[in-house]
Design a protein around this motif. Structure first.
Motif, PDB file in Angstrom:
ATOM      1  N   THR A  46     -26.933  54.345   6.362  1.00  0.00           N
ATOM      2  CA  THR A  46     -26.632  55.713   5.944  1.00  0.00           C
ATOM      3  C   THR A  46     -27.307  56.740   6.843  1.00  0.00           C
ATOM      4  O   THR A  46     -26.669  57.658   7.366  1.00  0.00           O
ATOM      5  CB  THR A  46     -27.070  55.929   4.489  1.00  0.00           C
ATOM      6  OG1 THR A  46     -26.353  55.021   3.647  1.00  0.00           O
ATOM      7  CG2 THR A  46     -26.785  57.363   4.046  1.00  0.00           C
ATOM      8  N   TYR A  47     -28.613  56.602   7.012  1.00  0.00           N
ATOM      9  CA  TYR A  47     -29.369  57.562   7.828  1.00  0.00           C
ATOM     10  C   TYR A  47     -28.857  57.561   9.267  1.00  0.00           C
ATOM     11  O   TYR A  47     -28.661  58.612   9.886  1.00  0.00           O
ATOM     12  CB  TYR A  47     -30.854  57.168   7.771  1.00  0.00           C
ATOM     13  CG  TYR A  47     -31.816  58.159   8.393  1.00  0.00           C
ATOM     14  CD1 TYR A  47     -31.438  59.463   8.692  1.00  0.00           C
ATOM     15  CD2 TYR A  47     -33.132  57.781   8.652  1.00  0.00           C
ATOM     16  CE1 TYR A  47     -32.333  60.359   9.250  1.00  0.00           C
ATOM     17  CE2 TYR A  47     -34.039  58.674   9.216  1.00  0.00           C
ATOM     18  CZ  TYR A  47     -33.634  59.955   9.512  1.00  0.00           C
ATOM     19  OH  TYR A  47     -34.523  60.833  10.071  1.00  0.00           O
ATOM     20  N   LEU A  48     -28.593  56.377   9.776  1.00  0.00           N
ATOM     21  CA  LEU A  48     -28.114  56.250  11.149  1.00  0.00           C
ATOM     22  C   LEU A  48     -26.760  56.943  11.319  1.00  0.00           C
ATOM     23  O   LEU A  48     -26.498  57.599  12.332  1.00  0.00           O
ATOM     24  CB  LEU A  48     -28.003  54.770  11.524  1.00  0.00           C
ATOM     25  CG  LEU A  48     -27.729  54.439  12.994  1.00  0.00           C
ATOM     26  CD1 LEU A  48     -28.847  54.967  13.874  1.00  0.00           C
ATOM     27  CD2 LEU A  48     -27.552  52.934  13.191  1.00  0.00           C
ATOM     28  N   ALA A  49     -25.897  56.828  10.314  1.00  0.00           N
ATOM     29  CA  ALA A  49     -24.564  57.434  10.390  1.00  0.00           C
ATOM     30  C   ALA A  49     -24.660  58.957  10.438  1.00  0.00           C
ATOM     31  O   ALA A  49     -23.930  59.620  11.184  1.00  0.00           O
ATOM     32  CB  ALA A  49     -23.724  56.998   9.192  1.00  0.00           C
ATOM     33  N   THR A  50     -25.567  59.543   9.648  1.00  0.00           N
ATOM     34  CA  THR A  50     -25.725  61.001   9.683  1.00  0.00           C
ATOM     35  C   THR A  50     -26.234  61.459  11.046  1.00  0.00           C
ATOM     36  O   THR A  50     -25.834  62.511  11.549  1.00  0.00           O
ATOM     37  CB  THR A  50     -26.692  61.471   8.584  1.00  0.00           C
ATOM     38  OG1 THR A  50     -27.983  60.885   8.797  1.00  0.00           O
ATOM     39  CG2 THR A  50     -26.180  61.068   7.209  1.00  0.00           C
ATOM     40  N   GLU A  51     -27.112  60.666  11.647  1.00  0.00           N
ATOM     41  CA  GLU A  51     -27.632  61.032  12.971  1.00  0.00           C
ATOM     42  C   GLU A  51     -26.539  60.975  14.032  1.00  0.00           C
ATOM     43  O   GLU A  51     -26.479  61.822  14.932  1.00  0.00           O
ATOM     44  CB  GLU A  51     -28.783  60.102  13.352  1.00  0.00           C
ATOM     45  CG  GLU A  51     -30.022  60.297  12.506  1.00  0.00           C
ATOM     46  CD  GLU A  51     -31.118  59.317  12.860  1.00  0.00           C
ATOM     47  OE1 GLU A  51     -32.292  59.722  12.876  1.00  0.00           O
ATOM     48  OE2 GLU A  51     -30.809  58.139  13.134  1.00  0.00           O
ATOM     49  N   VAL A  52     -25.676  59.992  13.917  1.00  0.00           N
ATOM     50  CA  VAL A  52     -24.563  59.889  14.863  1.00  0.00           C
ATOM     51  C   VAL A  52     -23.642  61.096  14.714  1.00  0.00           C
ATOM     52  O   VAL A  52     -23.209  61.698  15.711  1.00  0.00           O
ATOM     53  CB  VAL A  52     -23.776  58.577  14.651  1.00  0.00           C
ATOM     54  CG1 VAL A  52     -22.492  58.586  15.471  1.00  0.00           C
ATOM     55  CG2 VAL A  52     -24.633  57.376  15.033  1.00  0.00           C
ATOM     56  N   ALA A  53     -23.363  61.496  13.471  1.00  0.00           N
ATOM     57  CA  ALA A  53     -22.465  62.629  13.228  1.00  0.00           C
ATOM     58  C   ALA A  53     -23.029  63.916  13.823  1.00  0.00           C
ATOM     59  O   ALA A  53     -22.341  64.632  14.562  1.00  0.00           O
ATOM     60  CB  ALA A  53     -22.233  62.789  11.725  1.00  0.00           C
ATOM     61  N   PHE A  54     -24.296  64.216  13.537  1.00  0.00           N
ATOM     62  CA  PHE A  54     -24.900  65.436  14.072  1.00  0.00           C
ATOM     63  C   PHE A  54     -25.163  65.317  15.568  1.00  0.00           C
ATOM     64  O   PHE A  54     -25.155  66.322  16.286  1.00  0.00           O
ATOM     65  CB  PHE A  54     -26.184  65.758  13.318  1.00  0.00           C
ATOM     66  CG  PHE A  54     -25.947  66.346  11.964  1.00  0.00           C
ATOM     67  CD1 PHE A  54     -25.551  67.663  11.818  1.00  0.00           C
ATOM     68  CD2 PHE A  54     -26.101  65.574  10.825  1.00  0.00           C
ATOM     69  CE1 PHE A  54     -25.321  68.211  10.565  1.00  0.00           C
ATOM     70  CE2 PHE A  54     -25.871  66.109   9.567  1.00  0.00           C
ATOM     71  CZ  PHE A  54     -25.477  67.428   9.435  1.00  0.00           C
ATOM     72  N   GLY A  55     -25.382  64.105  16.044  1.00  0.00           N
ATOM     73  CA  GLY A  55     -25.553  63.908  17.482  1.00  0.00           C
ATOM     74  C   GLY A  55     -24.286  64.230  18.251  1.00  0.00           C
ATOM     75  O   GLY A  55     -24.335  64.793  19.350  1.00  0.00           O
TER      76      GLY A  55
END
Length: 401
Positions: free
Chosen positions: A297-306
């Protein structure tokens, strides 16, 4: 011929009186009064109508007094439809009408309703020549009137004030102060020539525009704070998003175009908030649950904002410079993050479980994405074309209040 300067007859007299009803400036206080009533919930139409009429007389007073001072006392305007005697009679009539409405509110609701209504007339009457020469009062006069109209519209329905209605009033006070600064920028050259101290004259055009946009964005951020804290309906940020998009377009526009956009955007802002308060869409709707992604979950949010950060930096052509800045900040961020995790300041639950150099892999990515996103917005905003030179103004000011 008591009122009209140029023609005679009943139609001319009425036209002269109606000429001081400026819809662009008149409608917002009236709408604000009803907005306060709608926020109250159970609306008594008669009370709302009395308060609205009081707001009409307060704003009408401001229009007549402003025109009288600018034409007959200052010589700023080329013409005025009312005679000098007509202005004075109209001011007395508007004052009497306001007094009757205020007295009625005091009797029907209580002294508090009269007291919260009364300042709006003084703001209108003293707009010129007392309040419109000081950078603070010339900026905050009209927004304060709107805020009081919201509070009064609510109070006459409930007999009290709540944190929610005070929050709405503060939002409009802040955002409209930003609009007023940009509106006054239209008359920068003329105001400067007569030593009229507006914010633009005092600070200069560029700093004043920066202050105006800051106030606008602060007011819109206040809507988000209010919604998250539960003071405002959950759909309120939609109104802020709509108005915010107008602000982003207007921030670089010429004063006249920017003012036109922002005034119309403020109407949309109020309309969306009215819908949010009256119909309360999204109430009871749960937030999207992205924890279905489990440990990623956390990784997915970072990818989106990245991805957003990368797009902004690419648009601004700032990928290399951002990489250097991020590389310089990373060691400090790494030590800070490692220490706070080590002593138990916070805990990351929805993570993959992979560590690198003593901290979760997600934290390394976080330390890259966050500064990249900040730099991306900064560089992308700077990449927008600089504002065109201010349009040439005549020796006379624009017709504003």
């Amino acid at each position: 011929m008591a009122f009209a300067r140029h023609e005679s007859g009943l139609r001319a007299e009425l036209a002269a009186l109606l000429s001081q009803v400026h819809p662009v400036f008149m409608l917002p206080p009236l709408a604000a009064s009803w907005f306060g009533a709608v926020v109250a919930g159970d609306v008594t139409m008669a009370l709302g109508a009395v308060h609205m009429v009081a707001m009409f007389f307060a704003v009408y007073t401001a229009h007549v007094k402003d025109g009288y001072i600018d034409f007959y006392k200052r010589g700023e305007d080329d013409d005025h439809p009312l005679t000098s005697r007509g202005c004075r009679i109209a001011l007395v009539g508007a004052g009497v009408g306001f007094a009757v409405c205020t007295l009625a509110l005091g009797i029907l609701v209580g002294p508090g309703a009269a007291l919260i209504t009364l300042p709006t007339w003084f703001i209108g009457y003293m707009h010129a020549p007392q309040l419109d020469t000081n950078p603070v009062t010339t900026t905050l006069g009209y927004p304060t009137g709107i805020a009081l109209s919201i509070l009064g519209g609510f109070f006459v329905q409930t007999g009290t004030l709540t944190p929610a209605i005070v929050g709405f009033a503060l939002v409009f006070l802040t955002t409209l102060a930003g609009v007023k600064i940009i509106d006054d920028e239209q008359d920068y050259d003329y105001d400067r020539s007569i030593d009229k101290r507006t914010v633009s004259v005092l600070l200069g055009r560029s700093p004043a525009r920066t202050l105006a946009v800051t106030l606008l964005l602060l007011g819109l951020l206040g809507v988000l704070w209010g919604a998250i804290s539960g003071l405002f309906p959950p759909a309120s940020p939609v109104a802020a998003l709509a108005f915010g998009s107008v602000v982003l377009v207007a921030r670089r526009a010429r004063p006249t175009i920017a003012t036109m956009l922002l005034i119309r955007g403020a109407y949309v802002f109020l309309a969306f908030l009215l819908v949010a308060v009256w119909f309360r869409p999204l109430s009871g709707t749960a937030l999207p649950d992205i924890t279905v992604l489990g440990p990623y979950t956390y990784l997915a949010t970072e990818v989106a904002f990245g991805v957003v950060a990368f797009g902004l930096l690419s648009y601004a052509g700032a990928l290399r410079s951002a990489a250097r800045t991020i590389a310089a900040v990373y060691p400090i961020a790494y030590v800070w993050d490692w220490y706070t995790l080590e002593v138990g300041v916070f805990e990351i639950v929805m993570r993959s479980g992979y560590d690198l150099f003593g901290i979760p892999i997600e934290e390394h990515i976080f330390m890259i994405v966050v500064p990249a996103l900040v730099l991306g917005f900064h560089e992308a905003m700077g990449a927008v074309a600089e504002p065109t030179p201010a349009e040439t103004t005549s020796t006379q000011p624009a017709d504003d209040d």
